[in-house]
Design a protein around this motif. Sequence first.
Motif, PDB file in Angstrom:
ATOM      1  N   THR A 274       1.100  -1.068   0.222  1.00 38.02           N
ATOM      2  CA  THR A 274       0.233   0.208  -0.007  1.00 38.02           C
ATOM      3  C   THR A 274       1.045   1.140  -0.200  1.00 38.02           C
ATOM      4  OG1 THR A 274      -0.206  -0.390   2.281  1.00 38.02           O
ATOM      5  CG2 THR A 274      -2.112  -0.788   1.065  1.00 38.02           C
ATOM      6  N   PRO A 275       0.489   2.339  -0.545  1.00 39.72           N
ATOM      7  CA  PRO A 275       1.315   3.436  -0.721  1.00 39.72           C
ATOM      8  C   PRO A 275       1.298   4.625   0.633  1.00 39.72           C
ATOM      9  CG  PRO A 275      -0.821   3.943  -1.865  1.00 39.72           C
ATOM     10  CD  PRO A 275      -0.874   2.512  -1.209  1.00 39.72           C
ATOM     11  N   HIS A 276       1.723   3.856   1.544  1.00 36.67           N
ATOM     12  CA  HIS A 276       2.013   4.765   2.839  1.00 36.67           C
ATOM     13  C   HIS A 276       0.470   5.482   3.304  1.00 36.67           C
ATOM     14  CE1 HIS A 276       5.174   7.510   5.390  1.00 36.67           C
ATOM     15  NE2 HIS A 276       3.852   7.245   6.189  1.00 36.67           N
ATOM     16  N   ILE A 277      -0.362   4.465   3.633  1.00 36.29           N
ATOM     17  CA  ILE A 277      -1.907   5.201   3.727  1.00 36.29           C
ATOM     18  C   ILE A 277      -2.339   4.682   5.295  1.00 36.29           C
ATOM     19  CG2 ILE A 277      -2.645   4.840   1.555  1.00 36.29           C
ATOM     20  CD1 ILE A 277      -3.859   2.136   2.179  1.00 36.29           C
ATOM     21  N   GLY A 278      -1.065   4.469   6.090  1.00 35.82           N
ATOM     22  CA  GLY A 278      -1.495   4.040   7.237  1.00 35.82           C
ATOM     23  C   GLY A 278      -2.567   5.031   8.173  1.00 35.82           C
TER      24      GLY A 278
END
Length: 303
Positions: free
Chosen positions: A276-280
């Motif tokens: 995932t593209p840094h969606i924390g």
Amino acid sequence: MFRILVCDGMDKSAMVTLMDAGFEVIDEHYEVEELKVKVKEFDAMIVRSATKVRQPIIDAALETKRLKLIVRAGVGVDNIDVAYAMENGIEVRNTPNASSASVAELAIAHMFAVARHVHSANVTMRNDEWNKKQYKGIELNGKTLGLIGFGRIAREVAKRASALGMKVIYTDYLGEMEGYDDFAFKSFDDLLVEADFISLHIPFNAEKGAVLGKEEFAKMKDGVILINTARGGVVCEKALVEALDSGKVAAAGVDVFEEEPTKNEALYKHPKVSVTPHIGASTKEAQARIGIEIVDTITDFFD
């Protein structure tokens, strides 16, 4: 009137609250060279992970000495040269409480994704492949989850993992934590040896570099599953790919990368990796809470 530069976006209602409180709020992302010029015109700036506030940006701000506050809309502040800013009279704050639940849920989501091959099956079925026999997974129930770092986010992960029937162990540079007797403290090396799943919850330290590299992977169980929703750089990506290729690491869930946006195709296109593209922290609820924390921080600072 105090001027606030919002570099990477923020909750709209929070911006309205700031404006209603008498602040001028400019919501605009600038690349480095333009930011060096624009930063001189603001009293505070709010950044997420996209904007890097390094020494050249701070030096530019010091030309007018107007900038007094940098707020990181999130937990980590490794994209800001904090010590240099503070030494030059610019305060640095973050929002440590707002996104813990959201990041914890993403870590759990990656665990489920790789344990049950959701990341792969979701792609192959769209390619008209019915690979039922290839996707025999494992249950989280009964597995040992090792948490590297035991701050706010890790504790939220621990609660959720425990509810799923996982045994939770943790390591932290502060040592054993009081009030968390349901979870077992371990040395770093013992955690590497014992854990079936390992999830990282530590900041990146440029001086120390990666916490997990070739040597650390060698100590882990064969078939361990690795989750990183913390920071790119805490795991050596080259060593991780090698461990995935060899089977030492059965699968990985990765939200953060050494370089963002990542160009490491060997990692993000690896069939054993859920990415995932840094969606924390990218949930509506987290962003709303972050906005509230930012408003409180700015209004208190300039009161």
